[in-house]
Design an enzyme around this catalytic site. Structure first.
Site, PDB file in Angstrom:
ATOM      1  N   SER A  85      35.277  36.072  36.074  1.00  0.00           N
ATOM      2  CA  SER A  85      36.402  35.477  36.381  1.00  0.00           C
ATOM      3  C   SER A  85      35.945  34.526  37.461  1.00  0.00           C
ATOM      4  O   SER A  85      35.009  35.070  38.488  1.00  0.00           O
ATOM      5  CB  SER A  85      37.519  36.568  37.200  1.00  0.00           C
ATOM      6  OG  SER A  85      38.700  35.807  37.904  1.00  0.00           O
ATOM      7  N   TYR A 102      40.024  43.331  42.082  1.00  0.00           N
ATOM      8  CA  TYR A 102      39.997  42.757  40.652  1.00  0.00           C
ATOM      9  C   TYR A 102      38.632  41.962  40.863  1.00  0.00           C
ATOM     10  O   TYR A 102      37.818  42.099  40.127  1.00  0.00           O
ATOM     11  CB  TYR A 102      40.948  42.089  40.431  1.00  0.00           C
ATOM     12  CG  TYR A 102      40.870  41.304  39.202  1.00  0.00           C
ATOM     13  CD1 TYR A 102      40.605  41.558  37.903  1.00  0.00           C
ATOM     14  CD2 TYR A 102      40.712  39.655  39.147  1.00  0.00           C
ATOM     15  CE1 TYR A 102      40.314  41.015  36.899  1.00  0.00           C
ATOM     16  CE2 TYR A 102      40.240  38.978  38.134  1.00  0.00           C
ATOM     17  CZ  TYR A 102      40.247  39.513  36.928  1.00  0.00           C
ATOM     18  OH  TYR A 102      40.053  38.876  36.088  1.00  0.00           O
TER      19      TYR A 102
END
Length: 342
Positions: free
Chosen positions: A148, A173
């Protein structure tokens, strides 16, 4: 204790061609995963196995619908299993010799990770470690990892390049994705597994998760409800259409020039949040009701991908500008939300 389970079923057929390459797509019922499966099936020459636990982060019915849509392109095997359970995964590897793993399964989202960091670590770190261990044990030569742009954190240099330091993630995350990349490098170095890490930049398009801004805003605008805008609307994102992302994922499956690489997959363009809302209003034909909120912890002010490396080594060439992509998304959104007829 994590429940270990796996449910096997073949979608549409049991026929398997012995000349096909075999590939495992984890998270294959999700947004990017189902498009990856769809692309491989349309291309042909693949025996595709999908693993997904169909968890309730968002409706499992949406994921089943994604699988149904992907399955219209061909046959694949679906296995309901949790990547945190290595025993369930090992059963799959006992049955099939995979040529490649495309690992897209994860607990996603920055804001939910702030309240559930342990769950994110268990899924995104332990689950990735399980798959790398199985790739090692069963000598899977190629491992593609869905990372990501969040790993860049509060990176002050733009555009973001793959050799920028990623030591300032600002959400659990993001930290788990950075950890996954580091584990990929370690396993490549130690165990001769080619690992390719893909940093996705704000992906949107058909089948987008309902919690993501473009989908959520579209729903709220059409319902006449306020949309929460965090900050003054000047935050910028490198919105990337899903078809362009899949082009990069597919190229990574065949990448062979080195044993470990990290690639940005974005449009290499940034769009202000206020401009995104304008484009949605134009495509939906309705005005948004804005509910302004303070900036949220974990959010970054900008994402912006330097894609020169992906262009050079993968042939990555994104085509879809936001002005074209938003109307495409809205077309899918309207079709997906048509009332069902008896």
């Amino acid at each position: 204790m994590i429940p270990c389970f796996s449910k096997f079923r073949t979608v549409f057929s049991d026929n398997i061609s012995i000349v096909n390459r075999s590939i495992l797509v984890t998270g294959g019922a999700g947004f990017i995963g189902s498009h990856t499966v769809d692309h491989l099936l349309r291309e042909g020459g693949w025996d595709v196995t999908v693993v997904d636990d169909l968890n309730d982060f968002y409706s499992p019915d949406i994921k089943r619908s994604n699988l149904k849509a992907a399955g219209e392109s061909g046959e694949f095997r679906f296995i309901e299993a949790d990547i945190r359970c290595c025993d369930a995964l090992r059963n799959i590897f006992d049955e099939t010799a995979f040529d490649c793993i495309v690992h897209l399964a994860a607990r996603a989202g920055v804001r939910p990770s702030l309240s559930q960091p342990k769950l994110y670590a268990e899924t995104n770190i332990d689950g990735t470690l399980n798959l790398l261990e199985l790739a090692r044990d069963y000598e899977v030569p190629q491992f593609v990892f869905g990372s990501s742009s969040s790993v860049y954190g509060i990176n002050s240099k733009v555009p973001f390049a793959e050799d920028d330091r990623i030591h300032q993630p600002i959400s659990p995350y993001a930290s788990t994705k950075a950890a996954g990349e580091l584990m990929c490098h370690t396993y490549s170095h130690l165990f001769d597994i080619r690992t390719v890490c893909l940093r996705f930049f704000t992906v949107y398009g058909a089948r987008q998760r309902p919690d993501l801004a473009i989908h959520k805003f579209s729903r709220l605008i059409t319902e006449g409800k306020p949309i929460q805008v965090f900050g003054d609307g000047t935050t910028r994102r490198d919105y990337t259409y899903v078809d362009d992302i899949i082009q990069g994922v597919r190229a990574s499956i065949d990448y062979s020039d080195s044993m470990h690489e990290v690639f940005n997959l974005g449009e290499s363009d940034t769009v202000e949040l206020a401009r995104l809302i304008e484009l949605l209003e134009e495509s939906l034909g309705e005005l948004a009701v804005i509910d302004r909120q303070p900036m949220q912890p974990g959010d970054v002010p900008i994402t912006f991908a330097d894609i020169s490396k992906a262009k050079k080594l993968l042939g990555y060439d994104p085509k879809t500008k936001i002005e074209e992509g938003i109307p495409k998304f809205v077309e899918w959104f309207r079709a997906a939300n048509q009332p069902q007829t008896a």
